[in-house]
Design a protein around this motif. Structure first.
Motif, PDB file in Angstrom:
ATOM      1  N   ASP A  83      -4.464   5.601   3.166  1.00 36.84           N
ATOM      2  CA  ASP A  83      -3.529   4.924   2.275  1.00 36.84           C
ATOM      3  C   ASP A  83      -4.340   4.135   1.250  1.00 36.84           C
ATOM      4  OD1 ASP A  83      -4.099   2.224   3.288  1.00 36.84           O
ATOM      5  OD2 ASP A  83      -2.907   2.769   5.037  1.00 36.84           O
ATOM      6  N   THR A  84      -3.653   3.625   0.253  1.00 35.45           N
ATOM      7  CA  THR A  84      -4.355   2.930  -0.825  1.00 35.45           C
ATOM      8  C   THR A  84      -5.032   1.651  -0.348  1.00 35.45           C
ATOM      9  OG1 THR A  84      -2.261   1.841  -1.437  1.00 35.45           O
ATOM     10  CG2 THR A  84      -2.858   3.852  -2.629  1.00 35.45           C
ATOM     11  N   LEU A  93      -1.495   7.966   1.515  1.00 33.50           N
ATOM     12  CA  LEU A  93      -2.237   9.027   0.834  1.00 33.50           C
ATOM     13  C   LEU A  93      -2.496  10.141   1.847  1.00 33.50           C
ATOM     14  CD1 LEU A  93      -4.869   6.876  -1.117  1.00 33.50           C
ATOM     15  CD2 LEU A  93      -2.827   7.978  -2.073  1.00 33.50           C
ATOM     16  N   VAL A 111      -8.321  11.296  -5.939  1.00 27.47           N
ATOM     17  CA  VAL A 111      -7.763  10.920  -4.642  1.00 27.47           C
ATOM     18  C   VAL A 111      -7.512  12.136  -3.769  1.00 27.47           C
ATOM     19  CG1 VAL A 111      -5.759   9.925  -3.487  1.00 27.47           C
ATOM     20  CG2 VAL A 111      -6.748   8.752  -5.447  1.00 27.47           C
ATOM     21  N   VAL A 142       0.845  -1.194   0.000  1.00 28.77           N
ATOM     22  CA  VAL A 142       0.000   0.000   0.000  1.00 28.77           C
ATOM     23  C   VAL A 142       0.881   1.244   0.000  1.00 28.77           C
ATOM     24  CG1 VAL A 142      -1.880  -1.186   1.179  1.00 28.77           C
ATOM     25  CG2 VAL A 142      -0.188   0.067   2.520  1.00 28.77           C
TER      26      VAL A 142
END
Length: 230
Positions: free
Chosen positions: A39-40, A34, A129, A31
């Motif tokens: 986070d992803t 972000l 995002v 991951v």
């Protein structure tokens, strides 16, 4: 119902919160962060996992309330106020921390789950995002004060109180039970996370594990007190 059985109810309660922690804490290893909080890996957490985590948090509270109330009652009986000022202070901290947990376990599960749900929903709707992160950060800022206040009061007060009561023999158990507290186990979980032991998010359930171990010790303590009175 005997005291030890009432106190034992905390163990299934915190097994549920531990399961809830992992439902929203488990992520793939690969991951990317972000921003400040996301986070992803959040994008891999399905809505049903968040809903089930919230359900576990809510279901745990009544069981925990019965257990904590009974454990505190026994401690009050065995350690009358005024006998030792140090014990009185540690017992006060322990009591405040445990009662704060009644509210914090539901609130923290819902707050954490909603941050993930809101981020995922915003990303799906906007496809951006950065905008999703900004929205989530704005919501987090509004939640941060009660979130961390409850965490500090519930976990820090309980841990300090527990350690003090064990050290002063108000809870006459082996010193190894000093490790059986939420904040100590949270720190151990961080070590697992830093050294990539197990899976991504393995530290998520260590706080609940600390509560489980603490109430296992509480059951042992209740059993000992029952033997002394029979």
């Amino acid at each position: 119902m005997k005291s030890k059985y009432k106190i034992f109810l905390a163990i299934p309660a915190f097994l549920m919160t531990m399961a809830g922690d992992y439902l929203i804490g488990y992520e793939p290893w690969d991951v990317e962060p972000l921003g400040l909080i996301a986070d992803t890996g959040w994008l891999t957490i399905a809505d049903w996992r968040i809903a089930l985590s919230n359900l576990f948090g809510a279901a745990a509270v009544p069981l925990y309330f019965v257990a904590a109330k009974e454990f505190l009652r026994i401690l009050d009986v065995q350690n009358p106020k005024g006998n030792d000022k140090g014990t009185d202070r540690f017992l006060w901290l322990f009591r405040i921390g445990n009662y704060a947990g009644i509210l914090s376990f539901v609130f923290i599960h819902i707050a954490c789950g909603l941050l993930i749900l809101q981020f995922n929903a915003a990303y799906e709707m906007m496809g951006n995002v950065d905008m999703a992160m900004e929205l989530d950060l704005r919501i987090f800022r509004a939640e941060a004060l009660p979130f961390f206040a409850y965490f500090v009061v519930a976990d820090l007060f309980t841990t300090i109180g527990w350690i003090g009561l064990v050290v002063k023999r108000a809870i006459p158990l082996s010193k190894v039970w000093l490790l059986a507290s939420p904040l100590v186990m949270t720190l151990i979980g961080q070590v697992f996370s830093i050294f990539h032991i197990g899976f991504k998010g393995i530290d998520s359930g260590f706080e609940s594990l600390g509560w489980i171990l603490m109430f296992i010790a509480a059951v042992k303590y209740a059993q000992r007190m029952e033997k002394q009175t029979t």
